[in-house]
Design an enzyme around this catalytic site. Sequence first.
Site, PDB file in Angstrom:
ATOM      1  N   MET A  26      -0.658  -9.861 -18.936  1.00  0.00           N
ATOM      2  CA  MET A  26       0.754  -9.193 -19.362  1.00  0.00           C
ATOM      3  C   MET A  26       0.874  -8.343 -20.727  1.00  0.00           C
ATOM      4  SD  MET A  26       1.509  -8.788 -16.103  1.00  0.00           S
ATOM      5  CE  MET A  26       3.063  -7.870 -16.193  1.00  0.00           C
ATOM      6  N   ARG A  27      -0.109  -8.284 -21.513  1.00  0.00           N
ATOM      7  CA  ARG A  27       0.134  -7.814 -22.716  1.00  0.00           C
ATOM      8  C   ARG A  27      -0.729  -6.642 -23.023  1.00  0.00           C
ATOM      9  NH1 ARG A  27       3.026 -11.695 -24.912  1.00  0.00           N
ATOM     10  NH2 ARG A  27       3.399 -10.443 -26.800  1.00  0.00           N
TER      11      ARG A  27
ATOM     12  N   HIS B 278      -5.624  -3.013 -11.307  1.00  0.00           N
ATOM     13  CA  HIS B 278      -4.262  -2.541 -11.197  1.00  0.00           C
ATOM     14  C   HIS B 278      -3.829  -2.382  -9.875  1.00  0.00           C
ATOM     15  CE1 HIS B 278      -0.696  -0.635 -12.735  1.00  0.00           C
ATOM     16  NE2 HIS B 278      -0.873   0.273 -12.126  1.00  0.00           N
TER      17      HIS B 278
END
Length: 205
Positions: free
Chosen positions: A92-93, A111
């Site tokens: 999540m970065r 994704h």
Amino acid sequence: MTNYRIAVFASGTGSNFQSLVDAARNGALNASVELLVCDKPAAQVVQRAQDAGVDCHLFTPKAYASREAYEAEIIEVLESKQIDLVVLAGYMRLLTSVMVERYAGRLINIHPSLLPAFTGKDAIGQALEYGVKVTGVTVHFVDGGMDTGPIIAQHPVPVQPGDTAEKISKAIHAAEQQLYPEVVSWFAQGLVQLNGRHVTINKPV
Ligand code: GRF
């Protein structure tokens, strides 16, 4: 035995990490999972890595002066482990150009939508809100943008009237757990060719 070595970057529950470890174990991955990189030391994926005997590089972003600083450290670990492919799985970065450039062509992400629709956070919620009849999963190369790199593989997931985010999320995770190990095995076998935005998979006939 394969000598193609992958690192998985994850921040959360790690169901994709688990599917990669399981596929490596049963020989379907043609690769070994050598490292987990995680920015959330308390995440469930860390326990999964420990259970599987996979080395972890854990870090707390706030402890660094910049994103480039913690990425430089990550790159050192990746290089010391001679990692061939970096596999983002719920990491999540955003990556900086330091990481993206160093691993260009060897850095992929999964994704939960059919890109280029619904980039960024909560792709499943966005798709339901929009009213699509089909959503799905995309595996793509990572470039400098948000979910914008060349598409390697996609798998559709139908949406029926009244479907909840929970139901679609389950179906998407199931599709991811099939697709991601398969894509990694294509890389390990040297079947993936990138020309501009176009990706060809040279599967033997
Ligand atoms: C997956 O849905 C993936 O598409 C997205 O983050 C989620 C990670 O799930 N990038 P998990 O941690 O692998 O269970």
